[in-house]
Design an enzyme around this catalytic site. Structure first.
Site, PDB file in Angstrom:
ATOM      1  N   CYS A 192       0.864  -1.184   0.000  1.00 58.46           N
ATOM      2  CA  CYS A 192       0.000   0.000   0.000  1.00 58.46           C
ATOM      3  C   CYS A 192       0.896   1.228   0.000  1.00 58.46           C
ATOM      4  O   CYS A 192       2.107   1.124  -0.229  1.00 58.46           O
ATOM      5  CB  CYS A 192      -0.946  -0.011   1.207  1.00 58.46           C
ATOM      6  SG  CYS A 192      -0.115   0.181   2.796  1.00 58.46           S
ATOM      7  N   ALA A 193       0.344   2.391   0.273  1.00 59.99           N
ATOM      8  CA  ALA A 193       1.124   3.625   0.197  1.00 59.99           C
ATOM      9  C   ALA A 193       2.137   3.744   1.333  1.00 59.99           C
ATOM     10  O   ALA A 193       3.304   4.073   1.106  1.00 59.99           O
ATOM     11  CB  ALA A 193       0.199   4.836   0.192  1.00 59.99           C
TER      12      ALA A 193
END
Length: 375
Positions: free
Chosen positions: A73-74
């Site tokens: 994810c980020a």
């Protein structure tokens, strides 16, 4: 099952060695489409985190049972929660520590050749496509096109027993924040910039001019500046020890530099052609080209380096083989990818006009490399 954390080095090893990996990317679809961890040996599935809040039972049936799985994810938090959910369903999945932000900052040092009394190293930023360099000779070092992760370069020089004497930027960068000035401040090294790119900078620097020659080490390793405008008006290449051509953002392995990051495409396209078709063609075909960026993982060699002989690029790189000047002009001005994220803010940071905090710098740099023209 316990969720395993992988750092960026773990992923880089799989990228460089082309080991198979299944990546479950739980960022939003637009973020995934814009930029992801690239490798021809990887498989991907993008399912936004918010689509998994009600459970991962259906997703489990779509995941491979014979491959390592990495959830991305980020920043890490969302992927860790998804990995926990998968673990409860009996699926063993690792999590990328620090997420795509950590991947964007990772540097992989690769030795690209020997030098008198030392060696030349390339720092490959796999997540961003940036390439930096350190030349070491007899306990002295020069750094070229450093990224903002300045500690990596300072620590590497210390580990090699070398003192950083010079720091160079081939041009004023617009796609990433330079670490050159920070390294110079930390080590006492001289920091050089091409003066034509430095008209708006607000700090002191040493002007880098055509045919300037620097020497490091007692064996007098020669680093020669070669004025090569086109990507920017001040772009300067380096020839090291008559063996290596550090081409900055003028020439890449499979493409050429774009001339528009300061809004001057029509003005600078002629300079770009002059550099590529006259200056570079006047150099030795045996020079090993070491660019400041790469566009695609196919440009990365088996040893993790990005390099090709100039003679080979003169034969194979499409951007170097457009005979008609008008066709070249059309190719360069009509095949420009989107501007790099926050490119004007990055330029102003590299000029010293603004001083964003670390988190803002990370956000400014997120995204793929966009410094090339596609033919």
């Amino acid at each position: 099952m316990t969720v395993t954390m992988w750092n960026a080095s773990d992923v880089a090893e799989r990228v460089v060695n082309q080991r198979p990996l299944f990546i479950l990317d739980v960022r939003n679809e637009d973020a995934f489409a814009d930029w992801k961890i690239e490798s021809p040996s990887f498989e991907y599935k993008n399912v936004p985190y918010f689509d998994l809040l009600d459970g991962v039972e259906e997703l489990v049936t779509e995941l491979p049972k014979d491959k390592e799985i990495l959830v991305v994810c980020a920043k890490e938090g969302s992927s860790e929660m998804v990995a926990d959910m998968l673990s409860e369903e009996g699926v063993d999945a690792a999590v990328l520590e620090g997420g795509m932000k950590a991947w964007s900052e990772h540097l992989e040092p690769v030795k690209v050749g020997d030098l008198p009394g030392g060696a030349l190293y390339q720092f490959v930023r796999l997540g961003k496509g940036c390439l930096s360099y350190m030349a070491i000779s007899d306990g002295e070092a020069a750094v070229i096109d450093a990224t903002r992760m300045s500690d990596v370069f300072v620590k590497f020089a210390e580990e090699k027993g070398a003192e950083i004497k010079y720091v160079f930027d081939t041009h004023l960068h617009a796609d990433h924040i330079s670490g050159g000035r920070t390294i110079a401040e930390e080590t006492g090294a001289q920091y050089f910039l091409p003066p034509k790119d430095a008209e708006e900078v607000v700090f002191d620097y040493e002007p880098l001019k055509d045919e300037d020659t620097m020497q490091i080490g007692s064996v007098k390793l020669d680093i020669q500046a070669v004025y090569s405008p086109g990507h920017t008006i001040g772009s300067t290449s380096f020839i090291i020890n008559d063996e290596y051509l550090l081409s900055g953002d003028i020439l890449f392995i499979d493409s050429i530099g774009r001339p528009d990051l300061a809004g001057k495409a029509e003005d600078w396209v002629g300079d770009l052609r002059e550099t590529l078709y006259s200056r570079y063609r006047g150099l030795s075909d045996n020079l090993m080209v070491l660019p400041a960026h790469f566009m695609d993982m196919k440009e990365v060699n088996e040893d993790g380096s990005v390099k090709r002989q100039l003679g080979k690029l003169l034969e194979e790189n499409h951007g170097l083989n457009v005979k008609d000047e008008n066709e070249f002009r059309r190719m360069v001005t009509e095949n420009l990818p989107p501007q790099p994220n926050s490119h004007q803010e990055i330029r102003e940071t590299n000029m010293g006009k603004i001083t964003p905090d670390t988190e803002r710098k990370r956000e400014m740099e997120i995204g793929p490399n966009r410094c090339a023209v596609r033919g």
